[in-house]
Design a protein around this motif. Structure first.
Motif, PDB file in Angstrom:
ATOM      1  N   SER A  89       0.889  -1.157  -0.030  1.00 53.09           N
ATOM      2  CA  SER A  89      -0.165   0.120   0.003  1.00 53.09           C
ATOM      3  C   SER A  89       0.846   1.413  -0.025  1.00 53.09           C
ATOM      4  N   THR A  90       2.039   1.168   0.102  1.00 53.95           N
ATOM      5  CA  THR A  90       3.085   2.345   0.108  1.00 53.95           C
ATOM      6  C   THR A  90       3.084   3.003  -1.176  1.00 53.95           C
ATOM      7  N   ARG A  91       2.589   4.200  -1.108  1.00 51.99           N
ATOM      8  CA  ARG A  91       2.790   4.885  -2.457  1.00 51.99           C
ATOM      9  C   ARG A  91       3.960   5.859  -2.591  1.00 51.99           C
ATOM     10  N   VAL A  92       4.135   6.018  -3.770  1.00 52.50           N
ATOM     11  CA  VAL A  92       5.573   6.689  -4.147  1.00 52.50           C
ATOM     12  C   VAL A  92       5.411   7.760  -5.275  1.00 52.50           C
ATOM     13  N   ALA A  93       5.664   9.121  -5.159  1.00 50.51           N
ATOM     14  CA  ALA A  93       5.654   9.838  -6.190  1.00 50.51           C
ATOM     15  C   ALA A  93       6.918  10.411  -6.852  1.00 50.51           C
ATOM     16  N   CYS A  94       7.250  10.260  -7.917  1.00 51.28           N
ATOM     17  CA  CYS A  94       8.377  10.653  -8.664  1.00 51.28           C
ATOM     18  C   CYS A  94       8.237  11.927  -9.236  1.00 51.28           C
ATOM     19  N   VAL A  95       8.734  12.992  -8.582  1.00 53.24           N
ATOM     20  CA  VAL A  95       8.362  14.467  -9.288  1.00 53.24           C
ATOM     21  C   VAL A  95       9.545  14.781 -10.148  1.00 53.24           C
ATOM     22  N   ALA A  96       9.171  14.862 -11.562  1.00 54.25           N
ATOM     23  CA  ALA A  96      10.313  15.129 -12.599  1.00 54.25           C
ATOM     24  C   ALA A  96      11.586  14.187 -12.598  1.00 54.25           C
ATOM     25  N   CYS A  97      11.372  13.010 -12.174  1.00 57.08           N
ATOM     26  CA  CYS A  97      12.427  12.195 -12.254  1.00 57.08           C
ATOM     27  C   CYS A  97      11.722  10.633 -12.856  1.00 57.08           C
ATOM     28  N   PRO A  98      11.539  10.937 -14.338  1.00 55.70           N
ATOM     29  CA  PRO A  98      11.046   9.803 -15.203  1.00 55.70           C
ATOM     30  C   PRO A  98      11.958   8.385 -15.122  1.00 55.70           C
ATOM     31  N   THR A  99      13.352   8.608 -15.107  1.00 56.26           N
ATOM     32  CA  THR A  99      14.322   7.796 -15.182  1.00 56.26           C
ATOM     33  C   THR A  99      13.996   6.714 -13.536  1.00 56.26           C
ATOM     34  N   LEU A 100      13.822   7.433 -12.866  1.00 49.49           N
ATOM     35  CA  LEU A 100      13.782   6.550 -11.599  1.00 49.49           C
ATOM     36  C   LEU A 100      12.053   6.074 -11.635  1.00 49.49           C
ATOM     37  N   TYR A 101      11.242   6.540 -12.272  1.00 51.07           N
ATOM     38  CA  TYR A 101      10.024   5.927 -12.245  1.00 51.07           C
ATOM     39  C   TYR A 101      10.278   4.560 -13.210  1.00 51.07           C
ATOM     40  N   ALA A 102      10.620   4.614 -14.389  1.00 51.64           N
ATOM     41  CA  ALA A 102      11.005   3.528 -15.081  1.00 51.64           C
ATOM     42  C   ALA A 102      11.904   2.341 -14.507  1.00 51.64           C
ATOM     43  N   TYR A 103      12.831   2.682 -13.787  1.00 54.53           N
ATOM     44  CA  TYR A 103      13.606   1.577 -13.123  1.00 54.53           C
ATOM     45  C   TYR A 103      12.783   0.797 -11.815  1.00 54.53           C
ATOM     46  N   PHE A 148       1.142  10.319  -0.321  1.00 49.53           N
ATOM     47  CA  PHE A 148       2.178   9.565  -0.513  1.00 49.53           C
ATOM     48  C   PHE A 148       3.237   9.527   0.655  1.00 49.53           C
ATOM     49  N   ASP A 149       3.710   8.274   0.870  1.00 49.78           N
ATOM     50  CA  ASP A 149       4.710   7.781   1.928  1.00 49.78           C
ATOM     51  C   ASP A 149       5.932   8.158   1.528  1.00 49.78           C
ATOM     52  N   ILE A 150       6.498   8.144   0.222  1.00 49.33           N
ATOM     53  CA  ILE A 150       7.717   8.435  -0.465  1.00 49.33           C
ATOM     54  C   ILE A 150       7.548   9.352  -1.579  1.00 49.33           C
ATOM     55  N   VAL A 151       8.348  10.535  -1.373  1.00 47.28           N
ATOM     56  CA  VAL A 151       8.448  11.451  -2.540  1.00 47.28           C
ATOM     57  C   VAL A 151       9.829  11.636  -2.923  1.00 47.28           C
ATOM     58  N   VAL A 152      10.014  11.696  -4.116  1.00 43.42           N
ATOM     59  CA  VAL A 152      11.388  11.652  -4.730  1.00 43.42           C
ATOM     60  C   VAL A 152      11.115  12.908  -5.736  1.00 43.42           C
ATOM     61  N   ALA A 153      12.017  13.959  -5.545  1.00 39.74           N
ATOM     62  CA  ALA A 153      12.072  15.049  -6.438  1.00 39.74           C
ATOM     63  C   ALA A 153      13.365  15.523  -7.100  1.00 39.74           C
ATOM     64  N   ASP A 154      13.204  15.962  -8.358  1.00 41.79           N
ATOM     65  CA  ASP A 154      14.376  16.378  -9.170  1.00 41.79           C
ATOM     66  C   ASP A 154      14.080  17.476  -9.892  1.00 41.79           C
ATOM     67  N   PRO A 155      14.332  18.835  -9.217  1.00 43.10           N
ATOM     68  CA  PRO A 155      13.662  20.090  -9.793  1.00 43.10           C
ATOM     69  C   PRO A 155      14.719  20.219 -11.445  1.00 43.10           C
ATOM     70  N   PRO A 156      13.944  20.614 -12.224  1.00 44.49           N
ATOM     71  CA  PRO A 156      14.648  20.697 -13.566  1.00 44.49           C
ATOM     72  C   PRO A 156      15.569  21.795 -13.726  1.00 44.49           C
ATOM     73  N   TYR A 157      15.691  22.652 -12.652  1.00 44.85           N
ATOM     74  CA  TYR A 157      16.571  23.827 -12.871  1.00 44.85           C
ATOM     75  C   TYR A 157      17.052  24.136 -11.648  1.00 44.85           C
ATOM     76  N   LEU A 158      18.171  24.530 -11.442  1.00 46.15           N
ATOM     77  CA  LEU A 158      18.971  24.802 -10.299  1.00 46.15           C
ATOM     78  C   LEU A 158      18.643  26.170  -9.485  1.00 46.15           C
ATOM     79  N   SER A 159      17.777  27.030  -9.859  1.00 46.25           N
ATOM     80  CA  SER A 159      17.652  28.260  -9.424  1.00 46.25           C
ATOM     81  C   SER A 159      16.818  28.143  -7.966  1.00 46.25           C
ATOM     82  N   GLN A 160      16.930  29.179  -7.218  1.00 39.19           N
ATOM     83  CA  GLN A 160      16.163  29.182  -5.975  1.00 39.19           C
ATOM     84  C   GLN A 160      14.691  29.066  -6.087  1.00 39.19           C
ATOM     85  N   GLU A 161      14.211  29.942  -7.148  1.00 39.39           N
ATOM     86  CA  GLU A 161      12.791  29.780  -7.347  1.00 39.39           C
ATOM     87  C   GLU A 161      12.190  28.524  -7.540  1.00 39.39           C
ATOM     88  N   CYS A 162      12.952  27.573  -8.598  1.00 41.06           N
ATOM     89  CA  CYS A 162      12.441  26.477  -8.982  1.00 41.06           C
ATOM     90  C   CYS A 162      12.550  25.460  -7.697  1.00 41.06           C
TER      91      CYS A 162
END
Length: 233
Positions: A89-103, A148-162
């Motif tokens: 039942s553990t739910r995982v969110a992949c935010v802007a990291c499709p490679t991780l989703y595919a693996y 979601f119990d687990i959230v993995v995020a990979d912001p697309p840009y390195l700016s503070q705003e992002c």
């Protein structure tokens, strides 16, 4: 290059040995050839194994700041998520990291996953896909809120705003009670990751298939102990 240099290197050592010590052991030409053949076979075997375990990926689109993880990084992250997964039942969110989703799907198709991504090519994942624009960090379906119990995020840009906006998305998605949060971004975001999300850097250093100039880090909300190189002090 290594195969061409190996006989010369060994023969060079052999000449030195004759001068210094007539009894020093040396490898025959046949032994050298057998060793090179063995090392070549081992290299091919490792490459074949990686190819077999790596899922097919959609090509990168650099115009959308897409840079996929290399095999080792994606595999390591996927194994960490599966270690954190306590039940079906553990739910995982992949935010802007499709490679991780595919693996993750490649390793265990039963994992409950949601990919939040701007690139609509990933609509092929069906109900596992949610369109996501970081400029509208909480413009998401209400059924995803605090789900979601687990959230993995990979912001697309390195700016503070992002990072600030992605942090709002993570807050929207994560369960209120002790969620596992993982953030992949540049070393330059170390202080902001701590201030915005209370995250700590790990010893593990993510790498990308396309070699990037910026140093990337993995930050977590929990102590991975001996995994992921532990927390950096």
């Amino acid at each position: 290059m290594e195969q061409q240099l190996l006989p010369e290197t060994v023969s060079g050592h052999q000449n030195d040995a004759v001068e210094d010590d007539d009894d020093a052991p040396t490898l025959s030409f046949e032994a050298l050839e057998a060793l090179k053949e063995f090392l070549t076979e081992q290299s091919h075997s490792l490459n074949d194994t990686a190819a077999e375990t790596a899922p097919a990926l959609i090509s990168e689109d650099w115009r959308m700041s897409q840079f996929w993880y290399d095999h080792y990084t994606a595999q390591t992250l996927a194994q960490e998520v599966l270690t954190l997964r306590k039940s079906d039942s553990t739910r995982v969110a992949c935010v802007a990291c499709p490679t991780l989703y595919a693996y993750l799907k490649n390793i265990d198709s039963d994992v409950s996953l949601q990919l939040l991504e701007y690139d609509t090519r990933f609509e092929q994942y069906g109900s596992d896909f949610t369109f996501y624009d970081y400029n509208e960090p909480q413009d998401l379906p209400l059924e995803l809120k605090h789900g979601f119990d687990i959230v993995v995020a990979d912001p697309p840009y390195l700016s503070q705003e992002c990072l600030e906006k992605v942090a709002k998305t993570v807050s929207f998605l994560a369960r209120p009670e002790k969620p596992y949060l993982l953030l992949l971004t540049g070393e330059v975001q170390k202080e902001r990751a701590a201030e915005l999300m209370g995250l700590h850097p790990c010893g593990f250093r993510p790498q990308h298939s396309s070699k990037l100039g910026n140093e990337f880090r993995l930050f977590t909300s929990y102590d991975p102990e001996t995994r992921l190189g532990g927390w950096d002090n």
